[in-house]
Design an enzyme around this catalytic site. Structure first.
Site, PDB file in Angstrom:
ATOM      1  N   GLY A 121       4.200  -8.117  24.615  1.00 39.18           N
ATOM      2  CA  GLY A 121       3.556  -9.429  24.732  1.00 39.18           C
ATOM      3  C   GLY A 121       4.532 -10.589  24.758  1.00 39.18           C
ATOM      4  O   GLY A 121       5.612 -10.542  24.162  1.00 39.18           O
ATOM      5  N   LYS A 132       7.277 -12.382  22.480  1.00 43.44           N
ATOM      6  CA  LYS A 132       6.749 -12.913  21.221  1.00 43.44           C
ATOM      7  C   LYS A 132       7.595 -12.451  20.040  1.00 43.44           C
ATOM      8  O   LYS A 132       7.755 -13.169  19.052  1.00 43.44           O
ATOM      9  CB  LYS A 132       5.303 -12.453  21.043  1.00 43.44           C
ATOM     10  N   GLN A 195       6.356   0.032  29.339  1.00 44.86           N
ATOM     11  CA  GLN A 195       4.958   0.218  29.724  1.00 44.86           C
ATOM     12  C   GLN A 195       4.885   0.296  31.238  1.00 44.86           C
ATOM     13  O   GLN A 195       5.755  -0.232  31.931  1.00 44.86           O
ATOM     14  CB  GLN A 195       4.213  -1.046  29.308  1.00 44.86           C
ATOM     15  N   GLY A 227      -2.301  -2.801  28.971  1.00 45.19           N
ATOM     16  CA  GLY A 227      -2.806  -2.603  27.610  1.00 45.19           C
ATOM     17  C   GLY A 227      -2.006  -1.539  26.873  1.00 45.19           C
ATOM     18  O   GLY A 227      -1.318  -0.710  27.482  1.00 45.19           O
ATOM     19  N   ASN A 256       1.469  -3.158  16.155  1.00 45.66           N
ATOM     20  CA  ASN A 256       1.842  -4.378  16.882  1.00 45.66           C
ATOM     21  C   ASN A 256       3.039  -5.016  16.184  1.00 45.66           C
ATOM     22  O   ASN A 256       3.063  -5.118  14.959  1.00 45.66           O
ATOM     23  CB  ASN A 256       0.691  -5.390  16.873  1.00 45.66           C
ATOM     24  N   ASP A 258       3.755  -7.997  15.922  1.00 48.14           N
ATOM     25  CA  ASP A 258       3.428  -9.250  15.236  1.00 48.14           C
ATOM     26  C   ASP A 258       2.580  -9.031  13.979  1.00 48.14           C
ATOM     27  O   ASP A 258       2.139  -9.989  13.354  1.00 48.14           O
ATOM     28  CB  ASP A 258       2.752 -10.246  16.185  1.00 48.14           C
ATOM     29  N   LYS A 401      -0.892 -14.508  15.053  1.00 46.31           N
ATOM     30  CA  LYS A 401      -1.386 -14.766  16.417  1.00 46.31           C
ATOM     31  C   LYS A 401      -1.370 -16.259  16.738  1.00 46.31           C
ATOM     32  O   LYS A 401      -1.400 -16.645  17.895  1.00 46.31           O
ATOM     33  CB  LYS A 401      -2.835 -14.266  16.571  1.00 46.31           C
TER      34      LYS A 401
END
Length: 513
Positions: A121, A132, A195, A227, A256, A258, A401
């Site tokens: 992401g 991120k 990915q 995804g 994740n 994050d 987030k």
């Protein structure tokens, strides 16, 4: 997904076909669409440079399988009448797992583990460029820094060699690899794999928008990473899964990047490697109790005799309120998962990982409506043997987030040790305050500009800030604090202010003279 009633094919078809011939006609149209897609994908593969040919072919083969399933699926993904709460024995309380204790040789457990972080992401939703994972979240440490510190601490403490694997996307790969050099002196091995890169498809024609596979600026928005459910195929295709299995690794802990609460839990790892009933559990999903803030989170259900992840996108409209109910669906998925590596290899080779397709509609800058087909990593829970949910403490779910989340993790609510954040002992009750910062704080640079220092939040229950508001140094917020600057007004909270159960509104300017 749930809005796609009947077949994926255009609704006007049925009116033109006499009864009885509909199924045959749909099948014929489906075949035509598949053939047209294959032709387009072959043309795209032909544009790949020789050094990217193999990777492109693998990506587009994966996409073709997903597209085939997308055309085959009919109506809503779930039959609501078949959904049941999971049986108690399939959702184990964490306390029970922890009560078993740890063996004397923890390093032996850790020698079987790989930590995987989802790193595909970008930081765009927080106003940042690039991955991120490279945003600073605490004492100048980024998400990636904290992850590296956690694993290095494990490796040093237990004299072991847990590797870190990053699943990048084509959006994050280059920037992440540049930064990895700074960890070369750290005591851990870092691997990366990418990915897949799938083509967005025109909503009307159901054909790819891309005309070639190049990474040019005008081509940037016609490709997408599909995804995090793509992890199983991509990890396998990279060859890295195989080589880690050959090194004796048995489980991956994936989360994740994050989620700052997603640290390696030795009790869960011990449960997996020394199962009390002798049955090898191939998949564990960490779930936690739902609060009103989590009503949209995916939940574990029992469906046709198997554990199944149910996402809000799969719920028929008439049942969305029921899905959000805290009394019926009491837990939600943290996306911290533990999965057997040999089981991934087996399921991948027998093409047995069948995850629900998430249809994500987008509009490109030029106004073209497209769809992208995605899958979620947790949806594979139904594809593995002896899958289990473990109801973990809320502290294992600490995602960042928004800037509201960032305020919490930067504050004195948490202390930082060896890359891990833990709730401060000075906080009298373990719940996390509810923080809602308005749109003036959305971008990280604006958020930092408006705070001379991070306020003391140790006794805060609820904070709402709206409008043009700034905070001076050493501000303390307690109880419920609501600060609202109406349009055209500005509120400067002065240095050293203590606000306890206060509503501040109107205009408050503090100027140097």
């Amino acid at each position: 997904m749930s809005q796609l009633k009947g077949s994926r094919l255009a609704p006007g078809f049925s009116a033109a076909v006499p009864n009885g011939g509909m199924a045959e006609f749909e099948e014929m149209v489906r075949q035509e669409l598949e053939e047209a897609m294959k032709k387009e994908l072959d043309a795209l593969v032909a544009t790949a440079p020789p050094n990217e040919l193999e990777a492109t072919r693998k990506d587009l083969e994966g996409f073709q399988k997903l597209f085939h399933r997308f055309l085959k699926e009919k109506g809503p993904a779930v039959d609501w009448g078949k959904i049941k709460p999971p049986p108690e024995e399939l959702i184990q309380p964490y306390e029970k797992i922890k009560a078993r204790g740890l063996p004397s040789n923890v390093s032996k457990l850790l020698s079987k583990l790989v930590v995987v972080k989802l790193n595909g992401g970008l930081g765009t939703s927080m106003g940042c460029k690039g991955p991120k994972s490279l945003i600073s979240v605490r004492n100048e440490n980024t998400f990636l820094d904290l992850t590296v510190q956690q694993i290095e601490h494990l490796n040093k403490t237990y004299n072991t060699d847990v590797p870190l694997v990053l699943m990048n996307s084509f959006n994050t790969d280059e920037d992440t690899k540049k930064i990895l050099q700074k960890y070369s002196h750290c005591r851990l091995k870092i691997y990366t794999f990418n990915q897949s890169r799938y083509p967005r498809i025109n909503k009307e024609s159901l054909l790819p928008v891309a005309k070639d596979v190049s990474f040019t600026a005008e081509n940037a928005d016609v490709w997408y990473p599909p995804g995090h459910g793509d992890i199983y195929g991509s990890f396998y295709n990279s060859g890295l899964l195989e080589s880690l299995i050959d090194e004796g690794k048995e489980y991956m802990f994936v989360s994740n990047i994050d989620n700052l609460g997603a640290t390696v839990d030795l009790y869960i790892l011990n449960y997996l490697l020394n199962s009390p009933n002798g049955h090898l559990c191939e998949f564990v999903m960490e779930v936690t109790d739902k609060t009103r803030a989590d009503v949209k989170g995916g939940t574990l259900t029992q469906y046709e005799g198997k554990l199944r992840l149910l996402e809000i996108a799969q719920v028929p409209k008439a049942h969305v309120d029921e899905f959000k109910s805290v009394s019926k669906f009491k837990i939600f998925n943290t996306n911290n998962l533990w999965v057997s590596l040999p089981a991934i290899k087996r399921q991948q080779e027998s093409n047995a990982i069948d995850m629900e397709i998430i249809v994500n509609p987008k509009t490109l800058d030029g106004g073209l409506n497209v769809i992208q087909l995605e899958t979620a990593v947790g949806a594979a829970v139904k594809c593995f043997d002896n899958s289990l949910g473990i109801n973990v403490p809320r502290s294992r779910f600490l995602p960042v987030k928004t800037s509201s989340d960032l305020l919490l993790v930067m504050s004195n609510l948490y202390s930082l040790s060896a890359g891990s954040l833990t709730m401060s002992e000075k906080r009298e009750f373990p719940t996390v305050p509810l923080v809602k910062l308005g749109s003036s704080f959305t971008k990280v640079q604006d958020y930092l500009r408006r705070l001379e220092s991070i306020p003391d939040l140790l006794e805060l229950d609820h904070l709402t800030v709206s409008g043009d508001v700034t905070f001076g140094k050493n501000v303390s917020l307690k109880g419920t604090v609501i600060i609202i600057a109406n349009h055209g007004d500005r509120i400067d909270i002065p240095a050293g202010a203590v606000l306890e159960n206060k509503i501040v509104s109107g205009n408050l300017r503090i100027l140097d003279h």
